[in-house]
Design a protein around this motif. Structure first.
Motif, PDB file in Angstrom:
ATOM      1  N   HIS A   1      39.395  27.138  48.336  1.00 21.64           N
ATOM      2  CA  HIS A   1      39.726  27.902  47.119  1.00 21.64           C
ATOM      3  C   HIS A   1      39.017  29.247  47.127  1.00 21.64           C
ATOM      4  O   HIS A   1      39.629  30.295  46.864  1.00 21.64           O
ATOM      5  CB  HIS A   1      39.329  27.093  45.890  1.00 21.64           C
ATOM      6  CG  HIS A   1      39.376  27.853  44.604  1.00 21.64           C
ATOM      7  ND1 HIS A   1      40.529  28.396  44.089  1.00 21.64           N
ATOM      8  CD2 HIS A   1      38.387  28.182  43.722  1.00 21.64           C
ATOM      9  CE1 HIS A   1      40.266  29.017  42.948  1.00 21.64           C
ATOM     10  NE2 HIS A   1      38.971  28.909  42.717  1.00 21.64           N
ATOM     11  N   VAL A   2      37.725  29.250  47.436  1.00 25.96           N
ATOM     12  CA  VAL A   2      36.965  30.504  47.492  1.00 25.96           C
ATOM     13  C   VAL A   2      37.542  31.413  48.578  1.00 25.96           C
ATOM     14  O   VAL A   2      37.714  32.623  48.373  1.00 25.96           O
ATOM     15  CB  VAL A   2      35.475  30.228  47.746  1.00 25.96           C
ATOM     16  CG1 VAL A   2      34.714  31.527  47.992  1.00 25.96           C
ATOM     17  CG2 VAL A   2      34.869  29.481  46.562  1.00 25.96           C
ATOM     18  N   ALA A   3      37.866  30.830  49.737  1.00 26.32           N
ATOM     19  CA  ALA A   3      38.448  31.627  50.822  1.00 26.32           C
ATOM     20  C   ALA A   3      39.796  32.218  50.412  1.00 26.32           C
ATOM     21  O   ALA A   3      40.135  33.345  50.788  1.00 26.32           O
ATOM     22  CB  ALA A   3      38.608  30.768  52.070  1.00 26.32           C
ATOM     23  N   ALA A   4      40.560  31.470  49.618  1.00 29.48           N
ATOM     24  CA  ALA A   4      41.856  31.974  49.158  1.00 29.48           C
ATOM     25  C   ALA A   4      41.683  33.140  48.190  1.00 29.48           C
ATOM     26  O   ALA A   4      42.442  34.123  48.227  1.00 29.48           O
ATOM     27  CB  ALA A   4      42.652  30.851  48.495  1.00 29.48           C
ATOM     28  N   LEU A   5      40.675  33.066  47.319  1.00 31.61           N
ATOM     29  CA  LEU A   5      40.399  34.196  46.426  1.00 31.61           C
ATOM     30  C   LEU A   5      40.015  35.438  47.223  1.00 31.61           C
ATOM     31  O   LEU A   5      40.467  36.548  46.928  1.00 31.61           O
ATOM     32  CB  LEU A   5      39.284  33.829  45.449  1.00 31.61           C
ATOM     33  CG  LEU A   5      39.622  32.821  44.346  1.00 31.61           C
ATOM     34  CD1 LEU A   5      38.380  32.510  43.521  1.00 31.61           C
ATOM     35  CD2 LEU A   5      40.738  33.334  43.451  1.00 31.61           C
ATOM     36  N   GLU A   6      39.172  35.246  48.228  1.00 35.85           N
ATOM     37  CA  GLU A   6      38.795  36.369  49.085  1.00 35.85           C
ATOM     38  C   GLU A   6      40.022  36.953  49.783  1.00 35.85           C
ATOM     39  O   GLU A   6      40.183  38.171  49.871  1.00 35.85           O
ATOM     40  CB  GLU A   6      37.760  35.916  50.106  1.00 35.85           C
ATOM     41  CG  GLU A   6      36.399  35.599  49.501  1.00 35.85           C
ATOM     42  CD  GLU A   6      35.417  35.051  50.512  1.00 35.85           C
ATOM     43  OE1 GLU A   6      34.206  35.290  50.356  1.00 35.85           O
ATOM     44  OE2 GLU A   6      35.857  34.357  51.454  1.00 35.85           O
ATOM     45  N   LYS A   7      40.888  36.077  50.252  1.00 34.52           N
ATOM     46  CA  LYS A   7      42.094  36.537  50.940  1.00 34.52           C
ATOM     47  C   LYS A   7      42.982  37.352  50.011  1.00 34.52           C
ATOM     48  O   LYS A   7      43.575  38.367  50.435  1.00 34.52           O
ATOM     49  CB  LYS A   7      42.863  35.330  51.490  1.00 34.52           C
ATOM     50  CG  LYS A   7      44.090  35.697  52.303  1.00 34.52           C
ATOM     51  CD  LYS A   7      44.762  34.452  52.871  1.00 34.52           C
ATOM     52  CE  LYS A   7      46.003  34.816  53.680  1.00 34.52           C
ATOM     53  NZ  LYS A   7      46.672  33.590  54.224  1.00 34.52           N
ATOM     54  N   CYS A   8      43.063  36.950  48.735  1.00 37.28           N
ATOM     55  CA  CYS A   8      43.866  37.717  47.767  1.00 37.28           C
ATOM     56  C   CYS A   8      43.348  39.141  47.640  1.00 37.28           C
ATOM     57  O   CYS A   8      44.126  40.107  47.653  1.00 37.28           O
ATOM     58  CB  CYS A   8      43.823  37.026  46.404  1.00 37.28           C
ATOM     59  SG  CYS A   8      44.809  35.522  46.266  1.00 37.28           S
ATOM     60  N   ALA A   9      42.027  39.277  47.508  1.00 32.60           N
ATOM     61  CA  ALA A   9      41.443  40.614  47.335  1.00 32.60           C
ATOM     62  C   ALA A   9      41.571  41.438  48.612  1.00 32.60           C
ATOM     63  O   ALA A   9      41.847  42.642  48.558  1.00 32.60           O
ATOM     64  CB  ALA A   9      39.987  40.489  46.916  1.00 32.60           C
ATOM     65  N   VAL A  10      41.367  40.803  49.767  1.00 34.87           N
ATOM     66  CA  VAL A  10      41.520  41.512  51.042  1.00 34.87           C
ATOM     67  C   VAL A  10      42.938  42.017  51.192  1.00 34.87           C
ATOM     68  O   VAL A  10      43.175  43.184  51.543  1.00 34.87           O
ATOM     69  CB  VAL A  10      41.147  40.595  52.222  1.00 34.87           C
ATOM     70  CG1 VAL A  10      41.590  41.228  53.546  1.00 34.87           C
ATOM     71  CG2 VAL A  10      39.649  40.342  52.245  1.00 34.87           C
ATOM     72  N   ARG A  11      43.902  41.167  50.909  1.00 32.19           N
ATOM     73  CA  ARG A  11      45.303  41.545  51.065  1.00 32.19           C
ATOM     74  C   ARG A  11      45.683  42.671  50.103  1.00 32.19           C
ATOM     75  O   ARG A  11      46.420  43.599  50.475  1.00 32.19           O
ATOM     76  CB  ARG A  11      46.202  40.327  50.829  1.00 32.19           C
ATOM     77  CG  ARG A  11      47.675  40.605  51.035  1.00 32.19           C
ATOM     78  CD  ARG A  11      47.962  41.033  52.451  1.00 32.19           C
ATOM     79  NE  ARG A  11      49.368  41.383  52.648  1.00 32.19           N
ATOM     80  CZ  ARG A  11      49.784  42.386  53.397  1.00 32.19           C
ATOM     81  NH1 ARG A  11      48.904  43.158  54.035  1.00 32.19           N
ATOM     82  NH2 ARG A  11      51.072  42.622  53.523  1.00 32.19           N
TER      83      ARG A  11
ATOM     84  N   LEU B   1      49.358  39.603  41.587  1.00 31.65           N
ATOM     85  CA  LEU B   1      50.050  38.349  41.257  1.00 31.65           C
ATOM     86  C   LEU B   1      50.924  37.880  42.419  1.00 31.65           C
ATOM     87  O   LEU B   1      51.003  36.673  42.707  1.00 31.65           O
ATOM     88  CB  LEU B   1      50.886  38.531  39.997  1.00 31.65           C
ATOM     89  CG  LEU B   1      50.096  38.737  38.702  1.00 31.65           C
ATOM     90  CD1 LEU B   1      51.046  38.991  37.536  1.00 31.65           C
ATOM     91  CD2 LEU B   1      49.205  37.548  38.406  1.00 31.65           C
ATOM     92  N   GLU B   2      51.570  38.811  43.099  1.00 33.23           N
ATOM     93  CA  GLU B   2      52.386  38.433  44.259  1.00 33.23           C
ATOM     94  C   GLU B   2      51.514  37.846  45.364  1.00 33.23           C
ATOM     95  O   GLU B   2      51.865  36.830  45.976  1.00 33.23           O
ATOM     96  CB  GLU B   2      53.145  39.656  44.780  1.00 33.23           C
ATOM     97  CG  GLU B   2      54.365  40.029  43.966  1.00 33.23           C
ATOM     98  CD  GLU B   2      55.395  38.906  43.914  1.00 33.23           C
ATOM     99  OE1 GLU B   2      55.692  38.326  44.984  1.00 33.23           O
ATOM    100  OE2 GLU B   2      55.890  38.614  42.817  1.00 33.23           O
ATOM    101  N   VAL B   3      50.390  38.473  45.617  1.00 30.99           N
ATOM    102  CA  VAL B   3      49.481  37.992  46.655  1.00 30.99           C
ATOM    103  C   VAL B   3      48.913  36.626  46.271  1.00 30.99           C
ATOM    104  O   VAL B   3      48.794  35.736  47.119  1.00 30.99           O
ATOM    105  CB  VAL B   3      48.351  39.013  46.889  1.00 30.99           C
ATOM    106  CG1 VAL B   3      47.246  38.421  47.741  1.00 30.99           C
ATOM    107  CG2 VAL B   3      48.903  40.275  47.542  1.00 30.99           C
TER     108      VAL B   3
END
Length: 230
Positions: free
Chosen positions: A115-125, A213-215
């Protein structure tokens, strides 16, 4: 099987206390629901979003602010709050996208670390979509998203009974001078930045909301259902 649904609740520019109250309401709601093993088709939770209406310093489970520092920050006109998230002290304020996913991770097939990695991925993207291709996540204690030694997105979460709260704070057009009064996240020798500073133009929270939101939908493999605050 259709992807799990997540409610999107956009508060607009709101007081931090309003976001926390809504978060607690959703936590109670999810904790009272049967687990996915019970055959329930209920939603996975809610994505609570706002732009803080005023300056707020928060500390996490590891502390981060002494009583003297707290008094000094309040003298600047800022609110100071202790929260149940992980991490140390950070700042929230106008020009920042504050995102609190209140999610039952079992319905999304996620563990806390993913979950934490997914949040990071959202911001990176999101940074990459704005042309900042050097944005990256780093291992603890450097949780969050960075451009070199400058943090652009702070992440701190809480999880109990498989249900998450708190989340991320992305600096869009944040007044970065507020960070000068603390050691953000307890990391000496690092700095903070924003989308506006890096791109040399004003980037509002409203501008980044649709791509974020899309990411989020793509990263968490869910459908998003919009609603107003409740």
């Amino acid at each position: 099987m259709p992807p799990p649904a997540v409610r999107v609740v956009w508060l607009g520019r709101a007081r931090y206390a309003e976001l926390l109250a809504l978060q607690e309401s959703w936590l109670r709601r999810l904790q009272a629901e049967p687990g996915p093993d019970a055959g329930s088709s209920l939603e996975a939770g809610a994505l609570l979003l706002c732009e803080p209406a005023g300056p707020v310093y928060t500390s996490g489970l590891r502390g981060g602010l002494t009583p003297e520092e707290t008094a000094q920050l309040r003298a600047l006109g800022a609110e100071v709050r202790t929260t149940g998230r992980g991490g140390l002290a950070t700042f929230h304020g106008p020009g920042q996208l504050l995102c609190h996913p209140v999610l039952d991770l079992r319905r999304l097939g996620l563990r806390l670390r993913t979950h934490v990695a997914a949040l990071e991925k959202c911001a990176v993207r999101l940074c990459e979509l704005r042309g900042l291709r050097d944005a990256r996540a780093r291992p603890p204690p450097y949780t969050g998203v960075w451009l070199g030694e400058r943090k652009i997105c702070a992440i701190g979460v809480r999880c109990g009974r498989h249900i998450t709260s708190h989340g991320l704070a992305l600096n869009c057009s944040t007044d970065l001078t507020w960070f000068e009064h603390i050691v953000p996240c307890g990391l000496v020798g690092t700095g903070v930045t924003s989308l506006s500073k890096e791109l040399q133009r004003h980037v509002s929270v409203d501008e980044v909301m649709p791509p974020f939101l899309e990411v989020f939908k793509e990263t968490f493999k869910c459908t998003l259902v919009s609603e107003g605050p409740n």
